[in-house]
Design a protein around this motif. Sequence first.
Motif, short mmCIF file in Angstrom:
data_model
loop_
_atom_site.label_atom_id
_atom_site.label_comp_id
_atom_site.label_asym_id
_atom_site.label_seq_id
_atom_site.Cartn_x
_atom_site.Cartn_y
_atom_site.Cartn_z
N LEU A 95 0.87 -1.18 0.00
CA LEU A 95 0.00 0.00 0.00
C LEU A 95 0.90 1.22 0.00
O LEU A 95 1.59 1.48 0.99
CB LEU A 95 -0.92 -0.01 1.22
CG LEU A 95 -1.80 1.21 1.46
CD1 LEU A 95 -2.63 1.55 0.24
CD2 LEU A 95 -2.68 1.00 2.70
N ARG A 96 0.93 1.95 -1.12
CA ARG A 96 1.82 3.10 -1.27
C ARG A 96 1.03 4.30 -1.78
O ARG A 96 0.53 4.30 -2.90
CB ARG A 96 2.93 2.79 -2.29
CG ARG A 96 3.95 1.77 -1.84
CD ARG A 96 4.88 2.35 -0.80
NE ARG A 96 5.91 1.38 -0.43
CZ ARG A 96 5.77 0.45 0.50
NH1 ARG A 96 4.62 0.35 1.16
NH2 ARG A 96 6.75 -0.39 0.77
N ARG A 97 0.93 5.33 -0.95
CA ARG A 97 0.30 6.56 -1.42
C ARG A 97 1.15 7.15 -2.54
O ARG A 97 2.38 7.06 -2.51
CB ARG A 97 0.16 7.55 -0.28
CG ARG A 97 1.46 7.88 0.45
CD ARG A 97 1.20 8.82 1.60
NE ARG A 97 2.40 9.16 2.33
CZ ARG A 97 2.71 8.71 3.54
NH1 ARG A 97 1.89 7.86 4.16
NH2 ARG A 97 3.80 9.07 4.15
N PRO A 98 0.52 7.79 -3.52
CA PRO A 98 1.29 8.38 -4.63
C PRO A 98 2.25 9.46 -4.14
O PRO A 98 2.00 10.12 -3.13
CB PRO A 98 0.21 8.98 -5.54
CG PRO A 98 -1.04 8.21 -5.20
CD PRO A 98 -0.93 7.90 -3.74
N GLY A 99 3.36 9.61 -4.83
CA GLY A 99 4.32 10.65 -4.50
C GLY A 99 3.81 12.03 -4.90
O GLY A 99 2.79 12.17 -5.59
N TRP A 100 4.52 13.04 -4.45
CA TRP A 100 4.17 14.41 -4.80
C TRP A 100 4.65 14.74 -6.21
O TRP A 100 5.61 14.14 -6.72
CB TRP A 100 4.82 15.39 -3.83
CG TRP A 100 4.28 15.32 -2.44
CD1 TRP A 100 2.98 15.27 -2.05
CD2 TRP A 100 5.05 15.29 -1.22
NE1 TRP A 100 2.88 15.23 -0.68
CE2 TRP A 100 4.13 15.24 -0.14
CE3 TRP A 100 6.42 15.33 -0.94
CZ2 TRP A 100 4.54 15.20 1.18
CZ3 TRP A 100 6.83 15.29 0.38
CH2 TRP A 100 5.90 15.23 1.43
N THR A 101 4.00 15.70 -6.84
CA THR A 101 4.43 16.20 -8.14
C THR A 101 4.52 17.72 -8.07
O THR A 101 3.67 18.37 -7.45
CB THR A 101 3.47 15.80 -9.27
OG1 THR A 101 2.14 16.24 -8.94
CG2 THR A 101 3.45 14.28 -9.45
N PRO A 102 5.53 18.33 -8.69
CA PRO A 102 5.66 19.79 -8.64
C PRO A 102 4.56 20.47 -9.44
O PRO A 102 4.07 19.94 -10.44
CB PRO A 102 7.03 20.04 -9.26
CG PRO A 102 7.29 18.84 -10.11
CD PRO A 102 6.62 17.69 -9.44
N PRO A 222 9.72 -3.59 -4.07
CA PRO A 222 10.41 -4.79 -4.59
C PRO A 222 9.75 -5.29 -5.88
O PRO A 222 8.52 -5.19 -6.03
CB PRO A 222 10.27 -5.80 -3.45
CG PRO A 222 10.12 -4.97 -2.22
CD PRO A 222 9.33 -3.76 -2.66
N PRO A 223 10.53 -5.84 -6.80
CA PRO A 223 9.97 -6.29 -8.07
C PRO A 223 8.89 -7.36 -7.88
O PRO A 223 9.01 -8.24 -7.02
CB PRO A 223 11.19 -6.89 -8.80
CG PRO A 223 12.38 -6.29 -8.14
CD PRO A 223 11.99 -6.02 -6.72
N GLY A 224 7.84 -7.23 -8.68
CA GLY A 224 6.79 -8.23 -8.68
C GLY A 224 5.74 -8.08 -7.60
O GLY A 224 4.77 -8.86 -7.57
N VAL A 225 5.88 -7.10 -6.71
CA VAL A 225 4.90 -6.92 -5.63
C VAL A 225 3.78 -6.02 -6.13
O VAL A 225 4.03 -4.90 -6.56
CB VAL A 225 5.55 -6.31 -4.38
CG1 VAL A 225 4.50 -6.03 -3.31
CG2 VAL A 225 6.63 -7.23 -3.84
N PRO A 226 2.51 -6.48 -6.09
CA PRO A 226 1.41 -5.62 -6.51
C PRO A 226 1.25 -4.44 -5.57
O PRO A 226 1.49 -4.56 -4.36
CB PRO A 226 0.19 -6.54 -6.46
CG PRO A 226 0.57 -7.64 -5.52
CD PRO A 226 2.05 -7.82 -5.66
N VAL A 227 0.85 -3.30 -6.13
CA VAL A 227 0.78 -2.06 -5.36
C VAL A 227 -0.63 -1.47 -5.44
O VAL A 227 -1.20 -1.36 -6.53
CB VAL A 227 1.80 -1.03 -5.87
CG1 VAL A 227 1.67 0.28 -5.09
CG2 VAL A 227 3.22 -1.58 -5.76
N ALA A 228 -1.18 -1.09 -4.30
CA ALA A 228 -2.43 -0.35 -4.23
C ALA A 228 -2.11 1.09 -3.83
O ALA A 228 -1.29 1.32 -2.94
CB ALA A 228 -3.39 -0.97 -3.23
N ALA A 229 -2.77 2.05 -4.47
CA ALA A 229 -2.47 3.46 -4.22
C ALA A 229 -3.31 4.06 -3.10
O ALA A 229 -2.95 5.09 -2.54
CB ALA A 229 -2.67 4.27 -5.50
N THR A 230 -4.43 3.41 -2.76
CA THR A 230 -5.33 3.95 -1.74
C THR A 230 -5.76 2.85 -0.78
O THR A 230 -5.68 1.65 -1.10
CB THR A 230 -6.59 4.57 -2.36
OG1 THR A 230 -7.37 3.53 -2.98
CG2 THR A 230 -6.22 5.63 -3.39
#
Length: 243
Positions: A95-102, A222-230
Amino acid sequence: MLVLGGTGEARALAALLDGDARFDVTLSLAGRTASPLPAPGRTRSGGFGGAEGLAQWLRAEQVDALVDATHPFAAAISGHAAAAAAATGVPLLALRRPGWTPGPGDRWYPAATLAEAAGLLPSLGARAFLTVGRQDLAVFADTGVFCLIRSVDPPAVPLPRDHHLVLARGPFGVDDELRLLRDHRIDVLVTKDSGGSATAAKLTAARERGLPVLVVRRPPPPPGVPVAATVEEAAGRLRALPG
């Protein structure tokens, strides 16, 4: 289910699933904060002893799903989680919140590592607001730059010779951050690309004051790990698991 926590998203996910009869959730905290915020359901504190120790815990507790909801820069525990999941066959979700963007008006300077950021810092300003976490301050100790440091707990690593320490827990508003920058005559902000809204006010304050922002890029999962943004996406994926 085991949720590796330390973030607001981890607590929110545990709270969302705690009332669902299909889940028996344990939220794991690293134990690095002296007075962590209250958390829903069952919690544990402290490390597992690396990937092997985590794998043993997953087997002993008969865990059916593992969620890595640690800080985006907690690369070591994320690696341990991936290795333990592979060793035990337990499904893993990050579970990874999206990074910031300028945005318009931002003056961002990217750095691939903390060491690179420390090398760039003297060329960008003489008085820095250093917001990289209390465990990563030592790399900035020899920059020769004044550093304003804010932390929930007192740091236990070497600090820059010229520094001022503020002990406080967020979230912080834009007015708070503007006042801090002004009162300490800050001319450069240093931050990790943690993402999220809890600490984003400092970026808005830096933009309003026209300050350069030195941004350390986050490591990839890590490679191959599924990611959810929320949190909602993570909960949906977990509810879709068999059993």
